[in-house]
Scaffold this active site. Sequence first.
Site, PDB file in Angstrom:
ATOM      1  N   CYS A 277       0.905  -1.098  -0.088  1.00 55.35           N
ATOM      2  CA  CYS A 277      -0.003  -0.087  -0.063  1.00 55.35           C
ATOM      3  C   CYS A 277       0.788   1.231  -0.137  1.00 55.35           C
ATOM      4  O   CYS A 277       0.602   2.046  -1.041  1.00 55.35           O
ATOM      5  CB  CYS A 277      -0.970   0.126   1.263  1.00 55.35           C
ATOM      6  SG  CYS A 277      -2.073  -1.197   1.237  1.00 55.35           S
TER       7      CYS A 277
HETATM    8  N1  LIG Z   1      -2.719  -6.266   1.609  1.00 50.29           N
HETATM    9  C1  LIG Z   1      -3.139  -5.029   2.380  1.00 50.29           C
HETATM   10  O1  LIG Z   1      -2.753  -4.520   3.615  1.00 50.29           O
HETATM   11  C2  LIG Z   1      -4.020  -3.987   1.866  1.00 50.29           C
HETATM   12  C3  LIG Z   1      -4.865  -3.063   2.633  1.00 50.29           C
HETATM   13  C4  LIG Z   1      -5.745  -2.212   2.156  1.00 50.29           C
HETATM   14  C5  LIG Z   1      -6.067  -2.236   0.850  1.00 50.29           C
HETATM   15  N2  LIG Z   1      -5.371  -3.165  -0.107  1.00 50.29           N
HETATM   16  C6  LIG Z   1      -5.890  -3.202  -1.302  1.00 50.29           C
HETATM   17  O2  LIG Z   1      -6.675  -4.005  -1.963  1.00 50.29           O
HETATM   18  C7  LIG Z   1      -6.357  -4.792  -3.113  1.00 50.29           C
HETATM   19  C8  LIG Z   1      -5.901  -6.339  -2.778  1.00 50.29           C
HETATM   20  O3  LIG Z   1      -4.542  -6.418  -2.285  1.00 50.29           O
HETATM   21  P1  LIG Z   1      -4.412  -7.618  -1.265  1.00 50.29           P
HETATM   22  O4  LIG Z   1      -3.061  -7.481  -0.476  1.00 50.29           O
HETATM   23  O5  LIG Z   1      -5.337  -8.365  -0.891  1.00 50.29           O
HETATM   24  O6  LIG Z   1      -3.872  -8.601  -2.857  1.00 50.29           O
HETATM   25  P2  LIG Z   1      -3.254  -9.934  -2.787  1.00 50.29           P
HETATM   26  O7  LIG Z   1      -1.968 -10.078  -3.783  1.00 50.29           O
HETATM   27  O8  LIG Z   1      -2.724 -10.512  -1.418  1.00 50.29           O
HETATM   28  O9  LIG Z   1      -4.318 -10.991  -3.213  1.00 50.29           O
HETATM   29  C9  LIG Z   1      -4.938 -10.822  -4.472  1.00 50.29           C
HETATM   30  C10 LIG Z   1      -5.185 -12.171  -5.160  1.00 50.29           C
HETATM   31  O10 LIG Z   1      -6.029 -11.995  -6.150  1.00 50.29           O
HETATM   32  C11 LIG Z   1      -5.845 -13.208  -7.063  1.00 50.29           C
HETATM   33  N3  LIG Z   1      -6.015 -12.743  -8.249  1.00 50.29           N
HETATM   34  C12 LIG Z   1      -5.191 -11.991  -9.318  1.00 50.29           C
HETATM   35  N4  LIG Z   1      -5.893 -11.877 -10.543  1.00 50.29           N
HETATM   36  C13 LIG Z   1      -7.053 -12.241 -10.305  1.00 50.29           C
HETATM   37  C14 LIG Z   1      -8.092 -12.347 -11.246  1.00 50.29           C
HETATM   38  N5  LIG Z   1      -8.160 -11.871 -12.420  1.00 50.29           N
HETATM   39  N6  LIG Z   1      -9.125 -13.038 -10.811  1.00 50.29           N
HETATM   40  C15 LIG Z   1      -9.315 -13.436  -9.652  1.00 50.29           C
HETATM   41  N7  LIG Z   1      -8.328 -13.501  -8.663  1.00 50.29           N
HETATM   42  C16 LIG Z   1      -7.286 -12.783  -8.952  1.00 50.29           C
HETATM   43  C17 LIG Z   1      -4.394 -13.622  -6.856  1.00 50.29           C
HETATM   44  O11 LIG Z   1      -4.271 -14.814  -7.013  1.00 50.29           O
HETATM   45  C18 LIG Z   1      -4.461 -13.190  -5.298  1.00 50.29           C
HETATM   46  O12 LIG Z   1      -4.829 -14.292  -4.430  1.00 50.29           O
HETATM   47  C19 LIG Z   1      -5.275  -3.833  -3.513  1.00 50.29           C
HETATM   48  O13 LIG Z   1      -5.719  -2.829  -4.286  1.00 50.29           O
HETATM   49  C20 LIG Z   1      -4.507  -3.349  -2.194  1.00 50.29           C
HETATM   50  O14 LIG Z   1      -3.993  -1.837  -2.686  1.00 50.29           O
HETATM   51  C21 LIG Z   1      -4.524  -3.782   0.529  1.00 50.29           C
END
Ligand SMILES: NC(=O)c1ccc[n+]([C@@H]2O[C@H](COP(=O)([O-])OP(=O)(O)OC[C@H]3O[C@@H](n4cnc5c(N)ncnc54)[C@H](O)[C@@H]3O)[C@@H](O)[C@H]2O)c1
Length: 436
Positions: A277
Amino acid sequence: MTVPETSPPQAPGEPATFDVAIVGAGYVGVPLAQVFAEAGRSVLLVDVDADRVDALNRGDSYIEDVPPEKLRELVAERGLRATTDYEQLRDVDAIVIALPTPLSRQREPDLSIVLGAAAEIAKRLRPGHLVVLESTTYPGTTRDDLRPILEQGSGLVAGVDFDLAFSPERVDPGRTDWTTGNVPKVVGGVNDASTEAAARLYAGAVDTIHRVSSPEAAELTKLLENIFRSVNIALVNELAQLCDRMGIDVWEVVDAAATKPFGFMSFKPGPGLGGHCIPVDPFYLTWKAREFGFTTEFIELAGKVNEAMPYYCRSLISQALNHKKQKSMSGSHILVLGVAYKPDIGDVRESPALKLIELLRNAGSDVAYHDPHVPSIPELALESVPLDPAQYDCVAIVTDHSSIDYDALVDRADLVVDLRNATGQKGRDSDKVWKL
Ligand SMILES: NC(=O)c1ccc[n+]([C@@H]2O[C@H](COP(=O)([O-])OP(=O)(O)OC[C@H]3O[C@@H](n4cnc5c(N)ncnc54)[C@H](O)[C@@H]3O)[C@@H](O)[C@H]2O)c1
């Protein structure tokens, strides 16, 4: 994006329809699935990674915030399921998108994952559906980028045939006091009906819902929160460098300032920003601002200061080796202690430790690492080694995991460079410890 066309067989007793589907079973999606399931909703996680899907259906959690015993209970007793099959979205009431929003190599927003998934969702969209985007992104994404893809692919109209909203995820992985369930949820729809539909979705699953007037306001809310952190961390990182020249202990100053009960919020210096982030999201706004002929100078300056920190920390290690051991970096054996981007988790995404290891290697050092949460770093071809400080010329504390006994470390090591104030007073009193 490749999406499997065939449906997996329906397990006996499995619900044919789900209240909510979460697309993206990662750090955001899995904890969100937990709070929905605990609120009595039937939840389907959709992910392209078949290994992750299999693990989830077995109840094997790969997300530290959702322990395996909790996931097994949700699968066994609450009917939580995962699939690689987008077809199953036809039978859900609401679709939440929690997919990665990275930067491209040119550090521009890369929405290809979200928009690729949106095209697949659009094929399965039906009247009455609710779609909520949770991925962090610039203002305008939901209305100007996501909506046209959903509308064109489905022939439906957002705000009329289906509801569309943005609601930022604000999870802080590893944190136990503020979690997905009790951090207030900001929601903003493309119209009032969409906002209310999104608010109804989260009601009962999260404690507090805060409505805003538009998806753009909700999108910018999340960016403001992350930019606030980035700018304040940069401020204190710059101060740490000045303190070094002035011979003042920056940690003592920050702790003292934090005694003020109002008007000050404590941020700590360190080796740089990490995680998915804070190092990434602010530049989504920088990019969007250019469209309006506007330069986001605070964001750029903060990025510059924070990105320079691994280089500054390398110079501290070099000075420490020079002054304390009469050694150069080249040929020195250095143990990096902690490589996750923050304490007590195993996430190394954008971790400054990776950059620092690369810089130390480039300077000719022989680098090993120890991290109880990160068994290996494949991209650096490294595996965590046992913590045996006496074997190294220098131990650099890069991430201050709470399970490490820092007093014992100071006793056993020849030289410690403490980039996190993990050694506290003992480090201040010891001439073996060199602090940021
Ligand atoms: N990690 C954090 O602490 C956090 C906190 C707040 C907001 N966010 C935001 O949330 C969003 C997601 O982040 P995250 O950390 O959960 O990501 P992540 O990488 O942990 O998880 C993403 C998942 O999406 C899957 N994926 C990828 N392409 C795909 C598709 N086309 N269809 C279905 N699944 C697919 C991947 O296999 C993975 O399991 C981002 O925009 C991030 O900025 C993250």
